[in-house]
Motif scaffolding. Sequence first.
Motif, PDB file in Angstrom:
ATOM      1  N   HIS A  49     -85.418  43.946  37.921  1.00  0.00           N
ATOM      2  CA  HIS A  49     -84.897  45.164  37.299  1.00  0.00           C
ATOM      3  C   HIS A  49     -85.989  46.051  36.680  1.00  0.00           C
ATOM      4  CE1 HIS A  49     -80.840  42.890  36.789  1.00  0.00           C
ATOM      5  NE2 HIS A  49     -80.794  43.664  37.859  1.00  0.00           N
ATOM      6  N   ASN A  53     -88.830  49.080  43.038  1.00  0.00           N
ATOM      7  CA  ASN A  53     -89.549  49.407  44.270  1.00  0.00           C
ATOM      8  C   ASN A  53     -90.990  48.887  44.279  1.00  0.00           C
ATOM      9  OD1 ASN A  53     -87.295  50.844  45.326  1.00  0.00           O
ATOM     10  ND2 ASN A  53     -87.856  52.610  44.079  1.00  0.00           N
ATOM     11  N   LYS A 100     -77.336  42.342  47.268  1.00  0.00           N
ATOM     12  CA  LYS A 100     -76.821  43.681  46.974  1.00  0.00           C
ATOM     13  C   LYS A 100     -77.383  44.199  45.650  1.00  0.00           C
ATOM     14  CE  LYS A 100     -72.804  45.215  48.087  1.00  0.00           C
ATOM     15  NZ  LYS A 100     -71.356  45.512  48.178  1.00  0.00           N
ATOM     16  N   GLU A 101     -77.409  43.327  44.650  1.00  0.00           N
ATOM     17  CA  GLU A 101     -77.959  43.726  43.350  1.00  0.00           C
ATOM     18  C   GLU A 101     -79.456  44.021  43.465  1.00  0.00           C
ATOM     19  OE1 GLU A 101     -78.167  44.230  39.050  1.00  0.00           O
ATOM     20  OE2 GLU A 101     -76.478  44.237  40.454  1.00  0.00           O
ATOM     21  N   ASP A 104     -80.423  47.409  44.913  1.00  0.00           N
ATOM     22  CA  ASP A 104     -80.242  48.563  44.015  1.00  0.00           C
ATOM     23  C   ASP A 104     -81.548  48.917  43.319  1.00  0.00           C
ATOM     24  OD1 ASP A 104     -77.581  48.786  44.645  1.00  0.00           O
ATOM     25  OD2 ASP A 104     -76.843  47.874  42.784  1.00  0.00           O
ATOM     26  N   TYR A 105     -82.502  47.952  43.318  1.00  0.00           N
ATOM     27  CA  TYR A 105     -83.753  48.149  42.568  1.00  0.00           C
ATOM     28  C   TYR A 105     -85.013  47.997  43.425  1.00  0.00           C
ATOM     29  CZ  TYR A 105     -80.664  47.846  38.572  1.00  0.00           C
ATOM     30  OH  TYR A 105     -79.656  48.093  37.683  1.00  0.00           O
ATOM     31  N   ASN A 107     -86.920  47.889  47.499  1.00  0.00           N
ATOM     32  CA  ASN A 107     -86.858  48.341  48.897  1.00  0.00           C
ATOM     33  C   ASN A 107     -87.823  47.503  49.740  1.00  0.00           C
ATOM     34  OD1 ASN A 107     -86.137  49.914  51.122  1.00  0.00           O
ATOM     35  ND2 ASN A 107     -87.758  51.407  50.728  1.00  0.00           N
ATOM     36  N   LYS A 137     -76.850  43.862  36.721  1.00  0.00           N
ATOM     37  CA  LYS A 137     -76.556  45.036  35.896  1.00  0.00           C
ATOM     38  C   LYS A 137     -75.309  45.749  36.397  1.00  0.00           C
ATOM     39  CE  LYS A 137     -81.025  46.080  33.845  1.00  0.00           C
ATOM     40  NZ  LYS A 137     -82.045  47.112  33.577  1.00  0.00           N
ATOM     41  N   SER A 138     -74.999  45.551  37.665  1.00  0.00           N
ATOM     42  CA  SER A 138     -73.823  46.190  38.253  1.00  0.00           C
ATOM     43  C   SER A 138     -72.564  45.379  37.968  1.00  0.00           C
ATOM     44  CB  SER A 138     -74.006  46.340  39.771  1.00  0.00           C
ATOM     45  OG  SER A 138     -72.795  46.709  40.387  1.00  0.00           O
ATOM     46  N   HIS A 141     -70.773  44.580  41.284  1.00  0.00           N
ATOM     47  CA  HIS A 141     -71.290  43.427  42.033  1.00  0.00           C
ATOM     48  C   HIS A 141     -70.773  42.123  41.433  1.00  0.00           C
ATOM     49  CE1 HIS A 141     -73.544  46.168  44.315  1.00  0.00           C
ATOM     50  NE2 HIS A 141     -74.685  46.153  43.652  1.00  0.00           N
ATOM     51  N   ARG A 238     -80.624  48.633  56.129  1.00  0.00           N
ATOM     52  CA  ARG A 238     -81.762  49.094  55.316  1.00  0.00           C
ATOM     53  C   ARG A 238     -83.097  48.996  56.051  1.00  0.00           C
ATOM     54  NH1 ARG A 238     -80.397  49.219  49.620  1.00  0.00           N
ATOM     55  NH2 ARG A 238     -82.627  49.575  49.268  1.00  0.00           N
TER      56      ARG A 238
END
Length: 324
Positions: A49, A53, A100-101, A104-105, A107, A137-138, A141, A238
Amino acid sequence: MKKFLKHILYGFLFFVIINLLIVIKYELPAHEAIKNKTHKNYLKWNGIHNNANTYDVIILGSSRAYTSLNPKIIDSGLNLKSFNMGTSSQDITETYYTLKEILDYQNPKYIVLETYFGSCDSFINYYQVYSNSSFFKSTKHKYDLVVDGYGSKGIVNYIVPMMKFNNYIKQDIISLFSKKKSKNPMKGWYKGFYNDTTVVKQNDINNFEPIPNFRNKVFNKNRFKNSFDKIYELTKERGIQLIVIRTPYPPSRLMLNSNTDENSFYQNYFSQYKDVGYYDLNSYKSNIFNFKDKDFSDFHHANGKGAVKISQQVVDIIKTHQLN
């Protein structure tokens, strides 16, 4: 009637008290570890988190992954940045929502997924599943993992501590009547990797049991396919290269019988996915990466010495993909 209702009330109060005691016994130490910033899943998710990237390679899987793949070796061998997001008893369904989580943060260019029959058998360690997902954090999710991922059993285990900690309660009761094991040598963490200095003892080697197969594991093929297909579609969408590995077992354990259920199943299964690499690290370039029992801390976890070899195997695999 009043007497009956009184019994119901007493039963309910007893149930509540028991669950509160279980929470105190098993949940409070985790909260204390989070407060002291020593909780392993808390630290892992902070790495994801708080460094958006950053990572080119994300490792997923069970404790067999986080004891086997050392980002320090992978990074130096590939000139990339990697992070080990393996978590204890990580279930294949849990892996999908974890990914998935993560996406979100991060790549990443590569996802390295460790799998073995224990990742999708009849036993789901809900405590470990929810310990991991508690740091998402989601909220979506988290909700999807509990409700869509595990359905009614997931909901009950999420709500009722007695259900969630059932396996640990049994272990603690058994431990009261068994000899206490000596403490393991010190271990260290690095980017999600668990550096174990333990070397499996000869007495433990002598008591090894056959590796997972269809006779000693109830492997859920349908659930595996459902969750893996979701992981596959997510990585494909992705543009991420998905690499699946079967981490090694101690050679003495492999030699107990000639059963090849686990590897044969995965070889046949992943042959359907032309753009997914599957590698059994027990045999991958065995003339170079020769494993010994002393490369393991127990019957299926690599120690720091074994992790060097396994990490070098993954470096070699990714270099091959880069060339292709």
